[in-house]
Design a protein around this motif. Structure first.
Motif, PDB file in Angstrom:
ATOM      1  N   ILE A  75       0.822  -1.218   0.000  1.00 33.15           N
ATOM      2  CA  ILE A  75       0.000   0.000   0.000  1.00 33.15           C
ATOM      3  C   ILE A  75       0.858   1.271   0.000  1.00 33.15           C
ATOM      4  O   ILE A  75       0.699   2.128  -0.877  1.00 33.15           O
ATOM      5  CB  ILE A  75      -0.980  -0.010   1.190  1.00 33.15           C
ATOM      6  CG1 ILE A  75      -2.028  -1.099   0.992  1.00 33.15           C
ATOM      7  CG2 ILE A  75      -1.670   1.350   1.337  1.00 33.15           C
ATOM      8  CD1 ILE A  75      -2.939  -1.299   2.180  1.00 33.15           C
ATOM      9  N   PRO A  76       1.793   1.465   0.951  1.00 33.20           N
ATOM     10  CA  PRO A  76       2.591   2.702   0.919  1.00 33.20           C
ATOM     11  C   PRO A  76       3.526   2.794  -0.287  1.00 33.20           C
ATOM     12  O   PRO A  76       3.804   3.897  -0.772  1.00 33.20           O
ATOM     13  CB  PRO A  76       3.379   2.651   2.234  1.00 33.20           C
ATOM     14  CG  PRO A  76       3.389   1.221   2.637  1.00 33.20           C
ATOM     15  CD  PRO A  76       2.112   0.653   2.146  1.00 33.20           C
ATOM     16  N   ASP A  79       1.372   3.886  -3.146  1.00 32.75           N
ATOM     17  CA  ASP A  79       0.947   5.267  -2.898  1.00 32.75           C
ATOM     18  C   ASP A  79       2.071   6.250  -3.204  1.00 32.75           C
ATOM     19  O   ASP A  79       1.835   7.345  -3.732  1.00 32.75           O
ATOM     20  CB  ASP A  79       0.514   5.404  -1.435  1.00 32.75           C
ATOM     21  CG  ASP A  79      -0.068   6.771  -1.146  1.00 32.75           C
ATOM     22  OD1 ASP A  79      -1.121   7.103  -1.725  1.00 32.75           O
ATOM     23  OD2 ASP A  79       0.542   7.517  -0.347  1.00 32.75           O
ATOM     24  N   HIS A  83       1.725   9.020  -6.212  1.00 33.27           N
ATOM     25  CA  HIS A  83       1.393  10.205  -5.411  1.00 33.27           C
ATOM     26  C   HIS A  83       1.106  11.454  -6.253  1.00 33.27           C
ATOM     27  O   HIS A  83       0.208  12.238  -5.913  1.00 33.27           O
ATOM     28  CB  HIS A  83       2.523  10.484  -4.415  1.00 33.27           C
ATOM     29  CG  HIS A  83       2.163  11.499  -3.378  1.00 33.27           C
ATOM     30  ND1 HIS A  83       1.407  11.202  -2.264  1.00 33.27           N
ATOM     31  CD2 HIS A  83       2.436  12.846  -3.310  1.00 33.27           C
ATOM     32  CE1 HIS A  83       1.227  12.296  -1.547  1.00 33.27           C
ATOM     33  NE2 HIS A  83       1.844  13.303  -2.146  1.00 33.27           N
ATOM     34  N   ARG A  89      -4.191   7.768  -7.630  1.00 31.73           N
ATOM     35  CA  ARG A  89      -3.771   7.440  -6.268  1.00 31.73           C
ATOM     36  C   ARG A  89      -4.938   7.019  -5.376  1.00 31.73           C
ATOM     37  O   ARG A  89      -4.850   6.008  -4.668  1.00 31.73           O
ATOM     38  CB  ARG A  89      -3.066   8.651  -5.662  1.00 31.73           C
ATOM     39  CG  ARG A  89      -2.602   8.440  -4.230  1.00 31.73           C
ATOM     40  CD  ARG A  89      -2.198   9.756  -3.597  1.00 31.73           C
ATOM     41  NE  ARG A  89      -1.807   9.573  -2.209  1.00 31.73           N
ATOM     42  CZ  ARG A  89      -1.731  10.575  -1.335  1.00 31.73           C
ATOM     43  NH1 ARG A  89      -2.032  11.801  -1.712  1.00 31.73           N
ATOM     44  NH2 ARG A  89      -1.371  10.329  -0.080  1.00 31.73           N
ATOM     45  N   ILE A  90      -6.032   7.773  -5.427  1.00 33.53           N
ATOM     46  CA  ILE A  90      -7.149   7.519  -4.507  1.00 33.53           C
ATOM     47  C   ILE A  90      -7.791   6.153  -4.758  1.00 33.53           C
ATOM     48  O   ILE A  90      -7.981   5.370  -3.816  1.00 33.53           O
ATOM     49  CB  ILE A  90      -8.185   8.655  -4.585  1.00 33.53           C
ATOM     50  CG1 ILE A  90      -7.567   9.944  -4.034  1.00 33.53           C
ATOM     51  CG2 ILE A  90      -9.456   8.296  -3.801  1.00 33.53           C
ATOM     52  CD1 ILE A  90      -8.427  11.173  -4.201  1.00 33.53           C
ATOM     53  N   LEU A  93      -5.432   3.451  -3.561  1.00 36.03           N
ATOM     54  CA  LEU A  93      -5.362   3.430  -2.100  1.00 36.03           C
ATOM     55  C   LEU A  93      -6.596   2.725  -1.511  1.00 36.03           C
ATOM     56  O   LEU A  93      -6.476   1.909  -0.590  1.00 36.03           O
ATOM     57  CB  LEU A  93      -5.264   4.859  -1.577  1.00 36.03           C
ATOM     58  CG  LEU A  93      -4.972   5.034  -0.073  1.00 36.03           C
ATOM     59  CD1 LEU A  93      -3.630   4.412   0.278  1.00 36.03           C
ATOM     60  CD2 LEU A  93      -5.002   6.513   0.301  1.00 36.03           C
TER      61      LEU A  93
END
Length: 224
Positions: A75-76, A79, A83, A89-90, A93
């Motif tokens: 996940i990170p 992201d 970014h 991105r949304i 995420l």
């Protein structure tokens, strides 16, 4: 003079029936994800009063934890990569968090929905969906009997005595339940793999088969 042989097999489900069944099962699985997480937080496994829960998750626990850790790490990283583009991105995420939640829910389901040996009988469970109940009046015996089947064997197989239901864990079972008479069980999904099946024997995997047998013994004696 030839005679026509009539098939007793149920008609194949229509495309609409398959689609509706898929949506229904997806909804049930989604709800079970969150209810299982809730049970894990409250420490309330789905075991009837006076019953014993017997786990079956040990053979796949390591794999599940690896998938959960990889999903959490992913996940990170994703992201960070997307970014600069909020429109990408949304959704990524949201999908990442949903996927991680689903994997955690599956793990919680396996922990909070164990096989249950209780006053009303035995409930065979697996993951988010499966819950097959058999009463003590229908059970002749419960024994430890380890068997390894060929990969990808169906849950319902034909034997000389009648149909046999096997809920395997990595192609293995170690508990065998002989039934007094043919009993109708219901599996998730539609025929031929799911739906109603009449079986004479049930096999399943338990992490601790001796504990399963010890939990069943008092009820078997009482039923006699």
């Amino acid at each position: 003079m030839s005679t026509e042989t009539r098939s007793t097999a149920p008609p194949a489900p229509t495309r609409t029936a398959r689609a509706l069944n898929f949506l229904y099962r997806a909804l049930i699985a989604e709800l079970r994800v969150y209810s299982s997480i809730g049970r894990a937080i409250a420490r309330r496994p789905a075991v009837p009063r006076g019953g014993t829960g017997i786990a079956y998750h040990q053979p796949v626990m390591t794999i599940l934890i690896i998938f959960i850790v990889l999903s959490a790490v992913e996940i990170p990283i994703l992201d960070l990569i997307v970014h600069p583009w909020p429109a990408v991105r949304i959704p990524i995420l949201i999908l990442g968090i949903w996927g991680l939640t689903w994997m955690i829910g599956l793990l919680c389901a396996m922990l909070m929905r164990p096989h249950a040996v209780g006053p009303d009988g035995i409930r065979i469970r697996s993951g988010l969906e499966l819950d097959v109940a058999v009463s003590w009046n229908d059970i002749a015996s419960v024994a430890i009997a380890k068997r390894v089947d060929e990969p990808k064997q169906p849950r319902i197989t034909a034997t000389e005595e009648g149909a046999e239901y096997a809920e395997r864990m990595q192609d293995e079972t170690n508990i065998e339940i002989e039934l007094e008479r043919p009993v109708t069980i219901r599996l998730p999904g539609l025929q031929p793999k799911g739906g109603h099946h009449e079986v004479i024997r049930i096999r399943l995997w338990a992490d601790d088969p001796r504990a399963f047998l010890a939990a069943a013994r008092p009820f078997l004696i009482a039923a006699d």
